[in-house]
Design a protein around this motif. Structure first.
Motif, PDB file in Angstrom:
ATOM      1  N   GLN A 180      -1.836  -1.898  -3.829  1.00 43.73           N
ATOM      2  CA  GLN A 180      -2.668  -2.541  -2.804  1.00 43.73           C
ATOM      3  C   GLN A 180      -1.894  -3.652  -2.101  1.00 43.73           C
ATOM      4  N   GLU A 181      -1.095  -4.407  -2.868  1.00 43.58           N
ATOM      5  CA  GLU A 181      -0.303  -5.483  -2.293  1.00 43.58           C
ATOM      6  C   GLU A 181       0.788  -4.938  -1.367  1.00 43.58           C
ATOM      7  N   ILE A 182       1.385  -3.795  -1.731  1.00 39.36           N
ATOM      8  CA  ILE A 182       2.430  -3.196  -0.895  1.00 39.36           C
ATOM      9  C   ILE A 182       1.870  -2.783   0.469  1.00 39.36           C
ATOM     10  N   PHE A 183       0.672  -2.186   0.486  1.00 39.00           N
ATOM     11  CA  PHE A 183       0.049  -1.809   1.760  1.00 39.00           C
ATOM     12  C   PHE A 183      -0.220  -3.053   2.614  1.00 39.00           C
ATOM     13  N   GLN A 184      -0.695  -4.127   1.989  1.00 37.90           N
ATOM     14  CA  GLN A 184      -0.967  -5.361   2.736  1.00 37.90           C
ATOM     15  C   GLN A 184       0.330  -5.990   3.250  1.00 37.90           C
ATOM     16  N   LEU A 185       1.381  -5.952   2.427  1.00 39.47           N
ATOM     17  CA  LEU A 185       2.676  -6.515   2.843  1.00 39.47           C
ATOM     18  C   LEU A 185       3.227  -5.808   4.070  1.00 39.47           C
ATOM     19  N   PRO A 253      -9.724   6.461  -5.540  1.00 39.76           N
ATOM     20  CA  PRO A 253      -8.763   5.919  -4.552  1.00 39.76           C
ATOM     21  C   PRO A 253      -8.420   4.473  -4.867  1.00 39.76           C
ATOM     22  N   LEU A 254      -7.221   4.055  -4.423  1.00 39.93           N
ATOM     23  CA  LEU A 254      -6.776   2.683  -4.663  1.00 39.93           C
ATOM     24  C   LEU A 254      -6.915   1.809  -3.424  1.00 39.93           C
ATOM     25  N   ILE A 255      -6.971   2.420  -2.234  1.00 37.40           N
ATOM     26  CA  ILE A 255      -7.103   1.646  -1.003  1.00 37.40           C
ATOM     27  C   ILE A 255      -8.216   2.241  -0.146  1.00 37.40           C
ATOM     28  N   THR A 256      -8.685   1.478   0.804  1.00 37.01           N
ATOM     29  CA  THR A 256      -9.770   1.928   1.669  1.00 37.01           C
ATOM     30  C   THR A 256      -9.245   2.783   2.813  1.00 37.01           C
ATOM     31  N   GLU A 257     -10.137   3.537   3.423  1.00 34.54           N
ATOM     32  CA  GLU A 257      -9.781   4.357   4.589  1.00 34.54           C
ATOM     33  C   GLU A 257      -9.279   3.476   5.727  1.00 34.54           C
TER      34      GLU A 257
END
Length: 486
Positions: A180-185, A253-257
């Protein structure tokens, strides 16, 4: 009529028994041979634990060697598929048999290639055997496709954020937070290299996991390619991919759409290739040949434009993936290093002593290459043997994976045998005569043809910006081919 009996079984199970399948096959073959009044040779040709999908088997190699030496007049097997399950491989074996006037007999199928009817029946039976093998593979692939369309996980390397428990994906809470942090980064930095640099500073690694055999596959540092692969994996949004189709998965799932869509949009705007190979538009001579000595990785062609002028470069892929500060070479002008390599080819042709020295090194490289080919063949053989033993007890998903691996191994083994068969005899006079005509030939070639000639003659080029050294390694088979072509 000197007769040899060949036997084979796919697994090693039962070898410890006093009388096993191999023994039964041999006894049947020997009884048939004796009933025909043939002489059964004492040498045994038994391949235990080897698949019939390829011909890389020790006993079969010994059998073929004895055939070529004229020691055998007839080969007897229990059934056709004991010799081969591949129509292509069987055709090659029959060519060897015919060349040396060796008959082939399958005891239980009443096939004798010394007659026209026997040859017809052989081809029919072998066609059905290969058809059955392909049907099994198709059924396995269909089962995998059906499973993925239902959202089921069907094996493969585990990904960061999940563990595999009883063939199902189970969330690993600590790793899930990292994902989740990688997607936000990425949304924050909007750069794959910047994200990879940040992750490596934190000491984060890719997924570490243990294979079924208990071997640890450790995590690796992040780079541009594996960050892109993570960001584009639909598993994280709760979907399973089958070819170009996406299906709702059974896993959490680990992240939202919304986060997924935002990241995919940004990746599209950045125009990343994710490490995919870019087409060589401008005829770079050293594509795939030039390497950065400091980083021990390839240097890929790139370019920039200023007004109507185009400037070509070769760029270190490590610098591209992890940042420019991590490589002393970074990039080099394409024209300068290309001209240097071409001049080295001219220098070899102008100096007889240099030709001799180059060919000496080339022949040494050839011997090392043969040793590497033999080593890879041995490794493939061990892998196929292990996969064959695992097949009967594997899950459907694992069976599909094993079938794909065995098919790839079979293809690779064929390529290695073909490479192994090349006779590396280089005549210095032939090469010298060709290289002395190099300037005239070079000037008459198109850019695409010039690229092909360099690929033929040069094995690799190593560039070290810190010392200014450029090492050009010639291709031994390329020198031979160029000498003969010219």
């Amino acid at each position: 009529m000197r007769c040899a009996t060949y036997t084979r079984k796919s697994t090693e199970e039962g070898f410890e028994q006093e009388f096993n399948t191999i023994d039964a096959q041999r006894e049947s073959g020997e009884m048939y041979a004796k009933s025909q009044g043939w002489t059964v040779i004492e040498t045994r040709f038994d391949d235990g634990g080897f698949t019939g999908g390829n011909i890389d088997r020790p006993a079969l190699r010994r059998l073929l060697a004895d055939i070529e030496a004229g020691k055998i007049d007839c080969v007897v097997v229990y059934k056709v598929d004991r010799l081969s399950r591949s129509l292509l491989d069987f055709g090659r074996l029959m060519e060897v048999f015919d060349k040396h006037n060796v008959a082939f007999v399958a005891v239980t199928q009443r096939i004798d290639t010394s007659t026209s009817m026997g040859r017809l029946m052989l081809n029919v039976l072998l066609s059905f055997a290969q058809f059955e093998r392909e049907i099994i593979a198709e059924r396995t692939r269909d089962k995998i496709a059906a499973s993925r369309r239902k959202g089921k996980y069907t094996a493969g390397r585990p990904v960061l954020g999940y563990n595999v428990v009883d063939t199902k994906l189970v969330v690993d809470e600590a790793e899930a937070k990292q994902v989740q942090e990688i997607f936000q980064l990425y949304l924050e930095h909007r750069s794959l290299i910047a994200v990879a640099t940040e992750l490596n500073l934190r000491g984060w690694l890719t997924k570490s996991w243990t294979t079924r055999k208990g071997m640890l596959s450790p995590g690796l540092p992040f780079n541009k390619t594996n960050v892109h692969k993570l960001l584009t994996n639909p598993l994280y949004v709760g979907k399973v991919k089958y070819k170009t189709e996406l299906h709702k998965g059974e896993h959490q799932p680990l992240i939202t759409e919304e986060l997924w869509s935002a990241v995919q949009k940004q990746l599209s705007l950045n125009g990343t290739t994710g490490g995919a190979k870019v087409r060589n538009k401008f005829g770079a001579l050293l594509t795939g040949l030039l390497h950065c000595s400091a980083c021990k990785c390839a240097m890929s062609p790139s370019h920039s434009t200023k007004g109507n002028r185009r400037y070509r470069y070769y760029v270190c892929t490590n610098a591209q993936k992890t940042g420019w500060s991590n490589c002393p070479s970074k990039s080099t002008a394409a024209l300068g290093i290309e001209n240097f390599v071409v001049q080295q080819i001219r220098n070899v042709g102008a100096d007889p002593n240099l030709i001799a020295a180059t060919l000496e090194v080339a022949n040494k490289q050839a011997k090392e290459e043969l040793a590497n080919l033999d080593s890879e063949l041995s490794s493939l053989k061990r892998d196929v043997k292990a996969w064959t033993k695992e097949l009967p007890t594997a899950t459907a998903g694992r069976q599909a994976d094993l079938h794909e691996r065995m098919a790839a191994a079979e293809k690779r083994a064929t390529e290695l045998h073909e490479a192994r068969a090349i006779v590396l005899v280089i005549d210095p006079k032939e090469v010298a005569a060709a290289l002395t005509q190099f300037d005239g030939l070079w000037a008459a070639l198109t850019p695409a043809e010039q690229t092909r000639v360099v690929e033929l003659l040069i094995e690799r080029v190593d560039y070290d910006a810190s010392t200014g050294h450029i090492v050009v390694s010639f291709n031994p088979t390329g020198l031979l081919a160029f000498g003969r072509a010219a």
